[in-house]
Design an enzyme around this catalytic site. Structure first.
Site, PDB file in Angstrom:
ATOM      1  N   TYR A  91       1.019  -1.241  -0.078  1.00 58.01           N
ATOM      2  CA  TYR A  91      -0.039   0.108   0.032  1.00 58.01           C
ATOM      3  C   TYR A  91       0.875   1.387   0.037  1.00 58.01           C
ATOM      4  O   TYR A  91       1.821   1.420   0.925  1.00 58.01           O
ATOM      5  CB  TYR A  91      -1.064   0.108   1.324  1.00 58.01           C
ATOM      6  CG  TYR A  91      -1.893   1.195   1.472  1.00 58.01           C
ATOM      7  CD1 TYR A  91      -2.599   1.785   0.437  1.00 58.01           C
ATOM      8  CD2 TYR A  91      -1.509   2.066   2.464  1.00 58.01           C
ATOM      9  CE1 TYR A  91      -3.315   2.813   0.583  1.00 58.01           C
ATOM     10  CE2 TYR A  91      -2.192   3.223   2.711  1.00 58.01           C
ATOM     11  CZ  TYR A  91      -3.103   3.723   1.663  1.00 58.01           C
ATOM     12  OH  TYR A  91      -3.831   4.873   1.860  1.00 58.01           O
ATOM     13  N   ASP A 106       0.630  15.386   5.902  1.00 55.18           N
ATOM     14  CA  ASP A 106      -0.381  15.040   5.087  1.00 55.18           C
ATOM     15  C   ASP A 106      -1.522  15.793   4.998  1.00 55.18           C
ATOM     16  O   ASP A 106      -2.519  15.831   5.410  1.00 55.18           O
ATOM     17  CB  ASP A 106      -0.881  13.692   5.254  1.00 55.18           C
ATOM     18  CG  ASP A 106      -1.988  13.245   4.134  1.00 55.18           C
ATOM     19  OD1 ASP A 106      -2.088  13.747   3.324  1.00 55.18           O
ATOM     20  OD2 ASP A 106      -2.724  12.362   4.424  1.00 55.18           O
ATOM     21  N   ASP A 134      -2.920   5.439  -2.522  1.00 50.85           N
ATOM     22  CA  ASP A 134      -3.499   6.484  -2.085  1.00 50.85           C
ATOM     23  C   ASP A 134      -3.723   7.484  -3.303  1.00 50.85           C
ATOM     24  O   ASP A 134      -2.580   7.826  -4.002  1.00 50.85           O
ATOM     25  CB  ASP A 134      -3.088   7.148  -0.951  1.00 50.85           C
ATOM     26  CG  ASP A 134      -3.992   8.362  -0.474  1.00 50.85           C
ATOM     27  OD1 ASP A 134      -4.879   8.669  -0.923  1.00 50.85           O
ATOM     28  OD2 ASP A 134      -3.706   8.546   0.874  1.00 50.85           O
ATOM     29  N   ASP A 136      -5.269  10.638  -2.743  1.00 50.81           N
ATOM     30  CA  ASP A 136      -6.253  11.701  -2.415  1.00 50.81           C
ATOM     31  C   ASP A 136      -7.483  12.127  -2.992  1.00 50.81           C
ATOM     32  O   ASP A 136      -8.355  11.115  -2.724  1.00 50.81           O
ATOM     33  CB  ASP A 136      -5.195  12.959  -2.603  1.00 50.81           C
ATOM     34  CG  ASP A 136      -3.984  13.060  -1.423  1.00 50.81           C
ATOM     35  OD1 ASP A 136      -3.728  12.158  -0.738  1.00 50.81           O
ATOM     36  OD2 ASP A 136      -3.199  14.112  -1.527  1.00 50.81           O
ATOM     37  N   HIS A 161      -7.284   4.247  -4.329  1.00 49.80           N
ATOM     38  CA  HIS A 161      -8.590   4.834  -3.501  1.00 49.80           C
ATOM     39  C   HIS A 161      -8.573   6.451  -3.766  1.00 49.80           C
ATOM     40  O   HIS A 161      -7.495   6.969  -3.549  1.00 49.80           O
ATOM     41  CB  HIS A 161      -8.796   4.320  -2.126  1.00 49.80           C
ATOM     42  CG  HIS A 161      -7.773   4.989  -1.277  1.00 49.80           C
ATOM     43  ND1 HIS A 161      -7.600   6.170  -0.570  1.00 49.80           N
ATOM     44  CD2 HIS A 161      -6.516   4.386  -0.510  1.00 49.80           C
ATOM     45  CE1 HIS A 161      -6.517   6.360   0.179  1.00 49.80           C
ATOM     46  NE2 HIS A 161      -5.994   5.026   0.159  1.00 49.80           N
ATOM     47  N   GLU A 163     -11.141   9.659  -2.273  1.00 48.24           N
ATOM     48  CA  GLU A 163     -12.021   9.971  -1.262  1.00 48.24           C
ATOM     49  C   GLU A 163     -12.783  11.254  -1.736  1.00 48.24           C
ATOM     50  O   GLU A 163     -12.811  12.033  -2.644  1.00 48.24           O
ATOM     51  CB  GLU A 163     -11.131  10.310  -0.025  1.00 48.24           C
ATOM     52  CG  GLU A 163     -10.172  11.924  -0.122  1.00 48.24           C
ATOM     53  CD  GLU A 163      -9.052  11.818   0.724  1.00 48.24           C
ATOM     54  OE1 GLU A 163      -8.887  12.670   1.584  1.00 48.24           O
ATOM     55  OE2 GLU A 163      -8.048  10.673   0.532  1.00 48.24           O
ATOM     56  N   CYS A 171      -5.063  14.176   6.354  1.00 50.31           N
ATOM     57  CA  CYS A 171      -5.021  12.915   6.879  1.00 50.31           C
ATOM     58  C   CYS A 171      -6.040  12.202   7.371  1.00 50.31           C
ATOM     59  O   CYS A 171      -6.823  13.250   8.141  1.00 50.31           O
ATOM     60  CB  CYS A 171      -3.736  12.650   7.750  1.00 50.31           C
ATOM     61  SG  CYS A 171      -3.663  10.889   8.399  1.00 50.31           S
ATOM     62  N   ARG A 210     -13.201   5.804  -1.125  1.00 49.56           N
ATOM     63  CA  ARG A 210     -13.137   6.061   0.371  1.00 49.56           C
ATOM     64  C   ARG A 210     -14.050   7.151   0.524  1.00 49.56           C
ATOM     65  O   ARG A 210     -14.019   8.148   0.148  1.00 49.56           O
ATOM     66  CB  ARG A 210     -11.649   6.247   0.648  1.00 49.56           C
ATOM     67  CG  ARG A 210     -11.411   6.836   1.809  1.00 49.56           C
ATOM     68  CD  ARG A 210      -9.796   7.105   1.920  1.00 49.56           C
ATOM     69  NE  ARG A 210      -9.704   8.540   2.960  1.00 49.56           N
ATOM     70  CZ  ARG A 210      -8.629   8.546   3.533  1.00 49.56           C
ATOM     71  NH1 ARG A 210      -7.241   7.935   3.239  1.00 49.56           N
ATOM     72  NH2 ARG A 210      -8.263   9.806   4.488  1.00 49.56           N
ATOM     73  N   GLU A 240     -13.116   5.416   6.178  1.00 48.03           N
ATOM     74  CA  GLU A 240     -12.142   6.002   6.848  1.00 48.03           C
ATOM     75  C   GLU A 240     -12.633   6.312   8.315  1.00 48.03           C
ATOM     76  O   GLU A 240     -13.641   6.962   8.707  1.00 48.03           O
ATOM     77  CB  GLU A 240     -11.308   7.191   6.502  1.00 48.03           C
ATOM     78  CG  GLU A 240     -10.066   7.543   7.182  1.00 48.03           C
ATOM     79  CD  GLU A 240      -8.914   6.553   7.273  1.00 48.03           C
ATOM     80  OE1 GLU A 240      -9.088   5.857   8.022  1.00 48.03           O
ATOM     81  OE2 GLU A 240      -8.005   6.928   6.382  1.00 48.03           O
ATOM     82  N   ASN A 263      -8.749   0.378   7.394  1.00 50.80           N
ATOM     83  CA  ASN A 263      -7.330   1.229   7.587  1.00 50.80           C
ATOM     84  C   ASN A 263      -7.139   1.206   8.889  1.00 50.80           C
ATOM     85  O   ASN A 263      -7.776   1.846   9.757  1.00 50.80           O
ATOM     86  CB  ASN A 263      -7.467   2.704   6.938  1.00 50.80           C
ATOM     87  CG  ASN A 263      -6.107   3.222   7.217  1.00 50.80           C
ATOM     88  OD1 ASN A 263      -5.096   2.591   7.238  1.00 50.80           O
ATOM     89  ND2 ASN A 263      -6.064   4.368   6.758  1.00 50.80           N
TER      90      ASN A 263
END
Length: 348
Positions: A91, A106, A134, A136, A161, A163, A171, A210, A240, A263
């Site tokens: 990941y 982040d 990721d 973002d 993923h 989001e 983050c 996500r 998340e 996660n």
């Protein structure tokens, strides 16, 4: 090349359309149809040996028994260590990548180029190893989301993923998050699906939706958003910040048959579930986002403190000489390739 097939279930009377719009709390024009691509049916990935292609391999792992465990990697050293440990999936954490490449937190600082360049390096170490990356928020609107998918797939990434946070995201385990509307979130997923299905030859690239809305809008809204993204073509669902075992179990049940990703970050919003515990709760994928970069901080801090105190790095090296270090980074493979090609660079 397989294309999109958004199956609308016939015309509906105006009253039904109005009722549907009100049911989404004012977010209209979201449920435009249900994505269908028979080629990507999980049943097609149940039989046969694991593929050498990372995206196909990831789909096989998702379709077959057992949880997919993906440790978070942040750079070449952490990726090499994960491969050495025998993991079957990696990941690429956004937080870890931002920290290792930029030395920054982040909070929407890293760009698509930063992420793609890191992914190219990681995927080159073992081209058959599935890497989930990721992405973002997709780094922009639908066009940028599509560009992200295309560049990740070209780099050899197996899946990503995306989001539903705003562009100035943070983050997922920090407080004070903001999320976009349902409609904008689903648009991001549709853009990713369109880009994936436009890749020549029929791509198996995995799209993970996500949502960070559980923290700010509640679990019911988070589940509702993921149901919409599943209809739009997302292959895996990811909430998340699931705070309890009961919430994870209810999430898995509510989103079935879509696989669910959990996660885990020590000290974060989600409890420190073990892989076996997460599997027992029904999760199909578990990622440990900061496992490598947090360990790196502890190890490097200790080494720097030791050097400052003693004036030597002898103790922190723990007997590892340069050659031993380079062997972990693939030195033997480099020497072997050079010799088989007729090179003489490493004869001595």
């Amino acid at each position: 090349m397989p294309g999109l097939d958004f199956k609308n279930h016939g015309p509906q009377p105006a009253a039904a359309v109005d009722a549907r719009a009100s049911a989404t709390d004012g977010h209209s024009n979201i449920l435009e149809g249900v994505y269908s691509n028979p080629r990507l049916d999980p049943k097609n990935y149940l039989e046969g040996p694991l593929s050498w292609h990372p995206a196909t391999r990831l789909r096989q792992m998702l379709a077959r028994p057992g949880i997919v465990v993906a440790p978070g990697i942040c750079d070449g050293i952490s990726a090499r260590c994960a491969l050495e440990a025998g993991f079957s999936c990696l990941y690429q954490s956004g937080a870890a990548t931002t920290a290792s490449r930029l030395g920054q937190p982040d909070v929407a600082i890293a760009t698509l180029n930063d992420f793609v360049q890191s992914a190219q390096m990681v995927c080159s170490l073992d081209p058959s190893m599935p890497v989930i990356a990721d992405a973002d928020t997709g780094f922009g609107g639908p066009t940028m989301v599509a560009r992200t998918v295309t560049q990740y797939a070209s780099a050899g990434v197996a899946g990503l993923h995306i989001e539903d946070q705003v562009q100035t995201k943070r983050c997922g385990h920090l407080l004070g998050k903001q999320v976009v509307s349902r409609e904008e979130f689903v648009t991001r997923i549709r853009a990713a699906v369109l880009a994936r299905d436009a890749i020549p030859g029929g791509s198996d690239f995995v799209i993970i939706a996500r949502t960070d809305s559980a923290q700010v809008l509640g679990m019911d809204e988070a589940v509702a958003r993921l149901r919409l993204t599943a209809d739009a073509g997302a292959d895996v669902c990811f909430i998340e910040g699931v705070r309890t075992q009961e919430l994870l179990e209810s999430t898995v049940k509510a989103l079935a048959p879509k696989p669910v990703l959990v996660n885990v970050i020590s000290g974060g919003l989600t409890p420190s579930f073990t892989t076996s515990e997460a599997e027992a709760m029904g999760a199909k994928v578990i990622i440990f986002s900061l496992v490598s970069c947090v360990a790196a901080v502890h190890g490097i801090r200790a080494a720097m403190a030791s050097l400052k105190k003693t004036g030597t790095d002898f103790a922190s090296a723990q007997g590892m000489d340069p050659k031993s270090f380079f062997e972990i980074m693939g030195l033997n493979e480099v020497v072997s390739l050079d010799a088989r090609a007729g090179g003489k660079s490493f004869q001595v």
